[in-house]
Design an enzyme around this catalytic site. Structure first.
Site, PDB file in Angstrom:
ATOM      1  N   LYS A  64       1.098  -1.496   0.105  1.00  0.00           N
ATOM      2  CA  LYS A  64      -0.224   0.095   0.492  1.00  0.00           C
ATOM      3  C   LYS A  64       0.944   0.959  -0.392  1.00  0.00           C
ATOM      4  O   LYS A  64       2.367   1.471   0.396  1.00  0.00           O
ATOM      5  CB  LYS A  64      -0.957  -0.245   1.034  1.00  0.00           C
ATOM      6  CG  LYS A  64      -2.368  -1.109   0.743  1.00  0.00           C
ATOM      7  CD  LYS A  64      -3.120  -0.485   1.947  1.00  0.00           C
ATOM      8  CE  LYS A  64      -4.912  -1.506   1.662  1.00  0.00           C
ATOM      9  NZ  LYS A  64      -5.606  -2.243   2.609  1.00  0.00           N
ATOM     10  N   ARG A 113      -3.846 -10.147   5.411  1.00  0.00           N
ATOM     11  CA  ARG A 113      -4.834  -9.854   4.232  1.00  0.00           C
ATOM     12  C   ARG A 113      -3.078  -9.823   2.579  1.00  0.00           C
ATOM     13  O   ARG A 113      -2.964  -8.562   2.946  1.00  0.00           O
ATOM     14  CB  ARG A 113      -5.666  -9.182   3.899  1.00  0.00           C
ATOM     15  CG  ARG A 113      -6.696  -9.308   2.336  1.00  0.00           C
ATOM     16  CD  ARG A 113      -7.346  -8.152   2.817  1.00  0.00           C
ATOM     17  NE  ARG A 113      -8.160  -8.231   1.470  1.00  0.00           N
ATOM     18  CZ  ARG A 113      -8.395  -7.530   0.521  1.00  0.00           C
ATOM     19  NH1 ARG A 113      -7.079  -6.737   0.002  1.00  0.00           N
ATOM     20  NH2 ARG A 113      -8.529  -7.641  -0.666  1.00  0.00           N
TER      21      ARG A 113
END
Length: 282
Positions: A226, A260
């Site tokens: 991210k 995740r």
């Protein structure tokens, strides 16, 4: 590192006494990380087989991109994107736990009834479609509720907090009550790294993640490749694997039960090393 939480998946009681890996299967054409996108039946089938062989516990299938500014697609298009992957999973791996990544009750119910989806993963925590809580409760499925403000289209306009950890704790305290009222037995909380948060907010939240354990719910984290990594380091998502492993290691040490990820094998290796180290103190 060992936790006391259990969740029920396909009538099996799963103990979260070790970190579990939720693998991302992106069937969107516009996910922020190009390397995670899969299109076409052959590539999708190959990616699913790879994910399972590398040691994932669950697969999270998403057809609606939640990157900042993503297009708001129709439910019909979301179904069209999800169907091929869900069909492969239901046909070839009927016992493998599949999570459907959606905030829409209609999509969740369809994936459960047609493809036997085992988990609902809702980025909005029921804010965008409150009926999704009722779907999870009716089907007695684990429900992952994430912290987000606004929508993927405008969430980065809502990044002001008095105390981010306190605000998120109160948000989840309300979610716990709503989930209970909806009949949800297994609630998993996701603090939503990257969603309506500045880069420094994400790192502060990670450093204080253990404070969310007061809620007595399993914690899922998703920081894989991210912007909190690649913008801070001035690199690309493609070059962000090392940062991802570092952050997920810290998250595990701070109480996360589920990570995740886009990259299953490195995550599995990291977990094995951390667990081996932890064994020396148990």
């Amino acid at each position: 590192m060992k936790g006391k939480h259990t969740i029920k998946i396909h009538d099996h009681l799963i103990e979260l006494n070790r970190p579990h890996i939720m693998a991302v299967l992106n069937v969107t054409p516009d996910s922020f990380y190009a390397g995670s996108r899969v299109q076409g039946e052959k590539k999708t089938a190959h990616r699913i087989a790879q994910i399972i062989s590398e040691g994932a516990d669950w697969i999270d299938v998403g057809g609606y991109s939640s990157r900042p500014g993503a297009e708001n697609i129709s439910p019909q298009l979301e179904k069209e994107r999800l169907a091929p992957a869900l069909d492969i999973l239901a046909t070839n791996y009927p016992e493998f736990p599949v999570s459907v990544d959606t905030f829409r009750a209609e999509i969740a119910n369809w994936a459960i009834e047609k493809y036997n989806a085992a988990i609902i993963n809702d980025i909005s925590g029921g804010q965008l479609d409150p009926e999704i809580l009722e779907v999870a409760g009716r089907h007695r499925l684990p429900y992952i509720g994430m912290h987000m403000r606004g929508t993927p289209q405008d969430m980065q306009q809502y990044t002001q907090y008095d105390d981010i950890v306190r605000d998120i704790t109160l948000y989840f305290a309300e979610m716990v009550e709503k989930a209970s009222q909806a009949g949800i037995d297994d609630l998993i909380i996701d603090p939503g790294f990257g969603f309506a948060k500045k880069i420094d907010d994400n790192y502060l939240l990670l450093s204080r993640l253990r404070e969310l354990l007061v809620l007595d719910k399993p914690i899922l984290v998703g920081m894989s490749r991210k912007s909190m990594i690649y913008k801070m380091l001035n690199i690309s998502p493609e070059d962000s694997l090392c940062g991802t492993i570092a952050l997920h290691t810290i998250a595990m040490q701070n109480g996360a039960s589920i990570i995740r990820v886009h990259d299953v094998k490195p995550a599995a290796q990291m977990i094995a090393v951390v667990n081996k180290t932890q064994e020396q103190y148990d």
